[in-house]
Design a protein around this motif. Sequence first.
Motif, short mmCIF file in Angstrom:
data_model
loop_
_atom_site.label_atom_id
_atom_site.label_comp_id
_atom_site.label_asym_id
_atom_site.label_seq_id
_atom_site.Cartn_x
_atom_site.Cartn_y
_atom_site.Cartn_z
N ASN A 176 0.84 -1.21 0.00
CA ASN A 176 0.00 0.00 0.00
C ASN A 176 0.88 1.26 0.00
O ASN A 176 2.10 1.17 0.12
N ALA A 177 0.24 2.39 -0.10
CA ALA A 177 1.00 3.65 -0.17
C ALA A 177 1.75 3.92 1.13
O ALA A 177 2.88 4.43 1.11
N SER A 178 1.15 3.57 2.26
CA SER A 178 1.81 3.84 3.54
C SER A 178 3.12 3.06 3.66
O SER A 178 4.13 3.60 4.13
N PHE A 228 -2.82 14.30 3.86
CA PHE A 228 -3.48 13.05 4.21
C PHE A 228 -2.64 12.34 5.28
O PHE A 228 -1.42 12.37 5.25
N ALA A 235 -1.58 9.46 5.83
CA ALA A 235 -0.55 8.46 5.47
C ALA A 235 0.84 9.10 5.55
O ALA A 235 1.80 8.47 6.01
N SER A 239 1.21 14.89 -1.14
CA SER A 239 0.24 14.29 -2.06
C SER A 239 0.23 15.08 -3.36
O SER A 239 0.03 16.29 -3.33
N TYR A 249 -6.44 14.94 -1.20
CA TYR A 249 -7.54 13.95 -1.13
C TYR A 249 -8.92 14.55 -0.92
O TYR A 249 -9.91 13.94 -1.28
N ASP A 259 3.14 11.39 -3.21
CA ASP A 259 2.14 10.34 -3.02
C ASP A 259 1.13 10.51 -4.14
O ASP A 259 0.38 11.50 -4.18
N SER A 299 -1.38 8.55 -4.91
CA SER A 299 -2.58 7.72 -4.72
C SER A 299 -3.84 8.33 -5.32
O SER A 299 -4.73 7.61 -5.76
N GLN A 300 -3.94 9.66 -5.32
CA GLN A 300 -5.15 10.30 -5.84
C GLN A 300 -4.98 10.83 -7.26
O GLN A 300 -5.87 11.55 -7.75
N GLY A 357 -0.96 3.55 -3.90
CA GLY A 357 -1.74 2.33 -3.67
C GLY A 357 -2.59 2.06 -4.91
O GLY A 357 -2.91 2.99 -5.65
N GLN A 372 -5.67 0.62 -4.94
CA GLN A 372 -7.09 0.34 -4.65
C GLN A 372 -8.05 1.44 -5.11
O GLN A 372 -9.26 1.26 -5.00
N LYS A 373 -7.50 2.55 -5.60
CA LYS A 373 -8.39 3.66 -5.97
C LYS A 373 -8.50 3.77 -7.49
O LYS A 373 -9.17 2.98 -8.14
C1 LIG Z 1 -3.19 10.85 -0.62
C2 LIG Z 1 -3.48 9.50 -0.07
N1 LIG Z 1 -2.45 8.69 0.26
C3 LIG Z 1 -2.67 7.47 0.72
C4 LIG Z 1 -3.95 6.97 0.90
C5 LIG Z 1 -4.15 5.60 1.42
O1 LIG Z 1 -2.96 5.01 1.86
P1 LIG Z 1 -2.81 3.44 1.96
O2 LIG Z 1 -2.76 2.91 0.54
O3 LIG Z 1 -1.56 3.23 2.69
O4 LIG Z 1 -3.99 2.95 2.72
C6 LIG Z 1 -5.04 7.79 0.59
C7 LIG Z 1 -6.46 7.40 0.74
O5 LIG Z 1 -6.89 6.51 1.36
C8 LIG Z 1 -4.78 9.08 0.07
O6 LIG Z 1 -5.80 9.89 -0.24
#
Ligand SMILES: Cc1ncc(COP(=O)(O)O)c(C=O)c1O
Length: 385
Positions: free
Chosen positions: A86-88, A113, A115, A160, A164, A189, A191-192, A212, A214-215
């Motif tokens: 995951n991103a974290s 965010f 994380a 980010s 988010y 990051d 993720s978004q 990550g 999952q999005k």
């Molecule tokens: C900017 C950002 N980073 C990370 C995450 C999630 O992190 P991880 O993939 O570790 O759950 C999110 C949303 O859930 C996000 O909006």
Amino acid sequence: MSITNENRDWKHEFEIAPGVVFLNHATFGPVPRKGRLAVEDLLRRQGRLESDPDVDDESYALLAAAKNDFAGLIGQRPERVAFVPNASFALNALLWGLDLRAGERVLVAENEFPAIVYAVRNLALRLGLQVERLPCPDGHVAMETLKQALRQGAAALPISWVQYFNGYRYDAESLAQLCHTHRCLLILDASQGAGAIPMGMAEAGVDAVACGAQKWLLGQTGAGFFSIAENPIRPIRPLYAGWLGYDWGYRFGDLQRWDRPLYDDGRRWEVGSYPYYSLRLAAAGVALLAECGIAGVYSRTQALIERLVRGLEGTRYPVQQFDDPDHRSAIVAVSGPHCEALREHLSARRIHVALREGNIRVSPHFYNSVDDIDALVEEVRGFDR
Ligand SMILES: Cc1ncc(COP(=O)(O)O)c(C=O)c1O
């Protein structure tokens, strides 16, 4: 009439229940049919065990293909990509790999965010770092604010790429240039943003990207990736190691060897057995995005958001959009009274959006239709609490 990518109905690639309007991709994405089939196929094969599971060349080939697609999405070479859960995890691996010293400063946007916030806070407590919170009066860090913070010295800026809750997108190249002028390492990051917006990590000079799947990538939890530039402004080294980070030539008949070389590509960070199920889902999602083309993905979401903006104009619930299109993304906030009740009202009608920081967050993906947006607009307009 031939079906081109322009007029193709991408919703058919998913199995979303009739009547459901899903506009919450900033939380997670739906499973593409091909993803479900790929996982079911693996489950069935693992159940039947007709072929020798000890020599799983197909899965390794799939990992390589997925890495190609992941890399393509962010504009990087596949050798520079590592799979992580995951991103974290990615953010932690990158930050710890920087080998920061007591007293060094890390910059974090005040509306970041969690994380990033919690990864940095833990690191700072353990190593005695200073954390500088950057003010965001307009929903993001102004370049001038960043410049001033950098002038006082900073080792890293994890941030980010796309915010988010309000969808603000930083200009990656400007961030990288400014950071590098002050020898500060930039970690984005994504993720978004990755999977929703074209990204050129190498071209923009970004040091590292974490994401990550999952999005917007249409995978599910358990898969993500990071990437480190060829020449980051400061070295990032693995702080952990595991047997699959070493080259066994994918043959495991002779494991009593202590002399295996560390991979010289992203695989050195992939320390143990792979989450094949999550990676199959992510691979199917990213392959679908590649099929549509990321530029097409982005233009579709922008057209949908434009329709939403017009649909809610003059109502109690205007869409908050950043003026400069270069700072927009596929996320927008809709503000107004009783947002919590509004979200519940929408959810009861199977229109899925999110409540974030007091606003309704709407995040359409490329396969959403104008009917999805119109259904949302109609319900918001009719909401009279
Ligand atoms: C900017 C950002 N980073 C990370 C995450 C999630 O992190 P991880 O993939 O570790 O759950 C999110 C949303 O859930 C996000 O909006």
